[in-house]
Structures are given as C-alpha cells and as structure tokens.
Design a protein around this motif. Structure first.
Motif, mmCIF file in Angstrom:
data_model
loop_
_atom_site.group_PDB
_atom_site.id
_atom_site.type_symbol
_atom_site.label_atom_id
_atom_site.label_comp_id
_atom_site.label_asym_id
_atom_site.label_seq_id
_atom_site.Cartn_x
_atom_site.Cartn_y
_atom_site.Cartn_z
ATOM 1 N N GLY A 88 38.898 43.461 27.076
ATOM 2 C CA GLY A 88 38.221 43.109 28.318
ATOM 3 C C GLY A 88 36.792 43.608 28.349
ATOM 4 O O GLY A 88 36.449 44.603 27.716
ATOM 5 N N ILE A 89 35.950 42.879 29.069
ATOM 6 C CA ILE A 89 34.563 43.282 29.281
ATOM 7 C C ILE A 89 34.262 43.190 30.770
ATOM 8 O O ILE A 89 34.991 42.539 31.527
ATOM 9 N N SER A 90 33.202 43.862 31.180
ATOM 10 C CA SER A 90 32.784 43.809 32.573
ATOM 11 C C SER A 90 31.268 43.694 32.637
ATOM 12 O O SER A 90 30.564 44.443 31.954
ATOM 13 N N ILE A 91 30.788 42.748 33.422
ATOM 14 C CA ILE A 91 29.357 42.593 33.667
ATOM 15 C C ILE A 91 29.159 42.590 35.174
ATOM 16 O O ILE A 91 29.623 41.679 35.863
ATOM 17 N N GLU A 92 28.517 43.624 35.683
ATOM 18 C CA GLU A 92 28.347 43.763 37.131
ATOM 19 C C GLU A 92 27.097 43.011 37.583
ATOM 20 O O GLU A 92 25.988 43.354 37.196
ATOM 21 N N THR A 93 27.311 41.985 38.399
ATOM 22 C CA THR A 93 26.211 41.157 38.896
ATOM 23 C C THR A 93 26.561 40.659 40.294
ATOM 24 O O THR A 93 27.660 40.139 40.499
ATOM 25 N N PRO A 94 25.641 40.787 41.255
ATOM 26 C CA PRO A 94 25.910 40.209 42.580
ATOM 27 C C PRO A 94 26.205 38.717 42.465
ATOM 28 O O PRO A 94 25.605 38.013 41.634
ATOM 29 N N ILE A 95 27.121 38.225 43.268
ATOM 30 C CA ILE A 95 27.533 36.835 43.174
ATOM 31 C C ILE A 95 26.360 35.878 43.332
ATOM 32 O O ILE A 95 26.304 34.832 42.676
ATOM 33 N N HIS A 149 31.490 33.907 30.290
ATOM 34 C CA HIS A 149 31.603 34.895 29.221
ATOM 35 C C HIS A 149 32.694 35.917 29.547
ATOM 36 O O HIS A 149 33.532 36.253 28.685
ATOM 37 N N VAL A 150 32.695 36.414 30.774
ATOM 38 C CA VAL A 150 33.706 37.389 31.177
ATOM 39 C C VAL A 150 35.093 36.755 31.205
ATOM 40 O O VAL A 150 36.065 37.326 30.694
ATOM 41 N N LEU A 151 35.201 35.575 31.798
ATOM 42 C CA LEU A 151 36.507 34.910 31.865
ATOM 43 C C LEU A 151 37.024 34.547 30.467
ATOM 44 O O LEU A 151 38.233 34.616 30.209
ATOM 45 N N ALA A 152 36.102 34.169 29.576
ATOM 46 C CA ALA A 152 36.515 33.790 28.222
ATOM 47 C C ALA A 152 37.170 34.964 27.501
ATOM 48 O O ALA A 152 38.193 34.807 26.819
ATOM 49 N N THR A 153 36.590 36.145 27.653
ATOM 50 C CA THR A 153 37.147 37.320 26.986
ATOM 51 C C THR A 153 38.417 37.815 27.672
ATOM 52 O O THR A 153 39.460 38.008 27.038
ATOM 53 N N GLY A 165 39.328 44.294 44.962
ATOM 54 C CA GLY A 165 38.017 43.678 44.812
ATOM 55 C C GLY A 165 36.928 44.703 44.572
ATOM 56 O O GLY A 165 37.163 45.906 44.580
ATOM 57 N N GLY A 166 35.695 44.230 44.372
ATOM 58 C CA GLY A 166 34.585 45.143 44.131
ATOM 59 C C GLY A 166 33.277 44.387 44.129
ATOM 60 O O GLY A 166 33.170 43.292 43.574
ATOM 61 N N ALA A 167 32.266 44.960 44.756
ATOM 62 C CA ALA A 167 30.951 44.314 44.813
ATOM 63 C C ALA A 167 30.384 44.127 43.412
ATOM 64 O O ALA A 167 30.442 45.031 42.577
ATOM 65 N N GLY A 168 29.854 42.952 43.145
ATOM 66 C CA GLY A 168 29.279 42.652 41.845
ATOM 67 C C GLY A 168 30.292 42.387 40.759
ATOM 68 O O GLY A 168 29.939 42.248 39.587
ATOM 69 N N MET A 169 31.564 42.307 41.131
ATOM 70 C CA MET A 169 32.634 42.217 40.142
ATOM 71 C C MET A 169 33.429 40.918 40.247
ATOM 72 O O MET A 169 34.617 40.882 39.941
ATOM 73 N N ALA A 170 32.781 39.843 40.679
ATOM 74 C CA ALA A 170 33.502 38.585 40.888
ATOM 75 C C ALA A 170 34.194 38.097 39.623
ATOM 76 O O ALA A 170 35.373 37.735 39.649
ATOM 77 N N ALA A 171 33.476 38.084 38.514
ATOM 78 C CA ALA A 171 34.061 37.575 37.275
ATOM 79 C C ALA A 171 35.169 38.489 36.768
ATOM 80 O O ALA A 171 36.253 38.032 36.397
ATOM 81 N N TYR A 172 34.907 39.777 36.765
ATOM 82 C CA TYR A 172 35.912 40.736 36.289
ATOM 83 C C TYR A 172 37.145 40.711 37.184
ATOM 84 O O TYR A 172 38.284 40.671 36.702
ATOM 85 N N GLY A 173 36.920 40.722 38.500
ATOM 86 C CA GLY A 173 38.038 40.706 39.431
ATOM 87 C C GLY A 173 38.883 39.452 39.293
ATOM 88 O O GLY A 173 40.115 39.509 39.315
ATOM 89 N N ALA A 174 38.222 38.304 39.156
ATOM 90 C CA ALA A 174 38.954 37.045 39.000
ATOM 91 C C ALA A 174 39.762 37.042 37.705
ATOM 92 O O ALA A 174 40.917 36.600 37.667
ATOM 93 N N VAL A 184 50.503 43.266 29.312
ATOM 94 C CA VAL A 184 49.233 42.655 29.692
ATOM 95 C C VAL A 184 48.502 43.643 30.589
ATOM 96 O O VAL A 184 49.056 44.109 31.586
ATOM 97 N N VAL A 185 47.264 43.971 30.236
ATOM 98 C CA VAL A 185 46.523 44.991 30.967
ATOM 99 C C VAL A 185 45.614 44.338 32.010
ATOM 100 O O VAL A 185 44.722 43.558 31.685
ATOM 101 N N SER A 186 45.863 44.674 33.266
ATOM 102 C CA SER A 186 45.039 44.186 34.374
ATOM 103 C C SER A 186 44.172 45.343 34.873
ATOM 104 O O SER A 186 43.685 46.152 34.083
#
Length: 252
Positions: A93-100, A110-114, A150-159, A141-143
């Motif tokens: 897993g990867i995480s990229i923190e970006t406001p929506i 990129h985040v969803l692909a990984t 949820g988390g601010a800036g974490m839309a892709a990672y959270g989804a 399976v690791v979630s």
C-alpha cells in the motif's frame, strides 16, 4: 497455544517495510517459510536475511503488484522455490496526502492501482493456487482504521482501504468451500516509515494518542503474533473476520 506454521509457505506483499515486514517476521518466528514481494530489491534482501535468522527459508521477489504478469511470475517463482502456497498476505500500500480539491485523477488512480487493484491481482492469483492445490489455506488482507473514520487529504487512501474490506469479505464467502479462510487485518496508528512525517508532529501524536485508550501508537513488532494467529491452519472456522488492532482507537 502458539501457532505452529512449520512447513507453511507464506507470501507477504510489501513485506520489506513497516507493518508488512512485521507480519513477515511474525510468520517466520512461527515457523513459516516466507516470500517477500516488493519493488525494492535491497530492502527485500535485508528482510530475507532477518527472516532466515529464525531457521526458515526466505525469498525476496522484486514485484510490482499493479503488473498482472509480474504477479503471476512472482507466484510461479515462489511456489517453485518454497513449495505450495499456505498463506497469502495482501499488504502492499501507498499513501499520498492531497486535499480533494487539489487531487489529480492521476494521483487518485495511482493510489487505487496499488492498494486496491494490486490487492485484487494478488489475491486472485493466490485464490487460483489455493483452489488448484485443493488443501485449503489462509489469506490476510490488510486494511486500515481509516476505513472507519476517514481523514482529511486521504480520499484515495481511504477509498482504497475501504475497498479491500469488501474484497476480503467476498473472498471469505467465495473461497470457504475450498477450505480457504480470509480475514481482514485493520491496524491503527503504528510507527512506520510511511507516517514518519506524522510522528514528527508532536501535536498530532498527542491528539491521536489521547484518543487511543492505551495512550500510544503501536510498535510494528506488536503485529508478530497477530500474523501467526491469522495464518494458523488449525483455526478452520475463523474466516470473514475484521481483526482490529488499534489500541481501542475506533471504539473510543
């Protein structure tokens, strides 16, 4: 009674760092032979060397989990080297923190692909092996607790981490007839390289620790026994479970 994984071949994707490495070491301590699938060959080799100190076999495979053919090749190499698959841990897993409002579609994908597509490709390949072998097995399976709050800036990672919950549940139901168990590990705040920038923020650490009943973040080593427990082949009725290891964060 401690789990005995002697003779079990286990795979941990993203197993050369953080929680993934801890899971790999935990499996090895319980007697499993372990393959590490990750892109960084140097870190793979370091983890393999650590695992081998427990008297088991280990293998590092340079693998991009978003590449379908690479995943298939990694499984072929693993089984040829270590033997039939007994446990598969989808952890990459990867995480990229970006406001929506600023997040690009490329970042989202990129985040969803990984995190999600990679989990699909890997668990599908593991499922194929388990079904063909016909003797059952275990998937983990690791979630993440972000799937709960949820988390601010974490839309892709959270989804993505919410998506793997649904994947894990489906695998548990679909593969039960093949004696394959699938459980979802949901870690809380843990000291890893991925979140070093958050650990450096004393205010953030105080806030998250204050909301955690045990009043601290986890050390990666605290996942050693969790890995062995989830992989234990004797627990034949334990499937479809979400094992939350967060110091009580999500219930407080």
């Amino acid at each position: 009674m401690a789990a005995d994984l002697t003779g079990t071949t286990a795979v941990v994707t993203g197993g050369n760092n953080g929680i993934g490495r801890a899971l790999a070491v935990g499996l090895a301590k319980a007697g499993a032979d372990v393959a590490i699938w990750a892109r960084n060959a140097e870190r793979n080799a370091q983890t393999v060397a650590e695992i081998e100190t427990f008297g088991v076999k280990a293998l590092g495979v340079s693998c991009d989990v978003t590449d379908e053919q690479a995943v298939i090749a990694a499984m072929d190499e693993t089984v040829a080297t270590l033997g039939p698959l007994g446990c598969f841990v989808a952890n990459s897993g990867i995480s990229i923190e970006t406001p929506i409002v600023d997040m690009s579609f490329d970042t989202w994908r990129h985040v969803l692909a990984t995190n999600l597509d990679g989990a699909f490709l890997c668990t599908r390949e593991a499922a194929r092996r388990f079904v063909d072998q016909g003797v059952g097995g275990s998937m983990i399976v690791v979630s993440s607790t972000i799937s709960r709050y949820g988390g601010a800036g974490m839309a892709a990672y959270g989804a993505s981490k919410t998506g793997v919950l649904g994947l894990g549940r489906t695998l548990a139901v679909e593969l039960a007839r093949h004696r394959v168990r699938c459980n979802v590990l949901v870690p809380g705040w843990t000291k890893t390289a991925m979140n070093e920038h958050l650990q450096a923020d004393e205010r953030f650490v105080r806030a998250t620790s204050g909301r955690t009943p045990v009043r601290r973040w986890a050390e990666p080593e605290e996942f050693h026994d969790i890995a062995a427990f989830l992989a234990d082949p004797s627990l034949t009725f334990h499937t479809g479970n979400e094992v939350i290891v967060d110091g009580g964060y999500t219930i407080y």
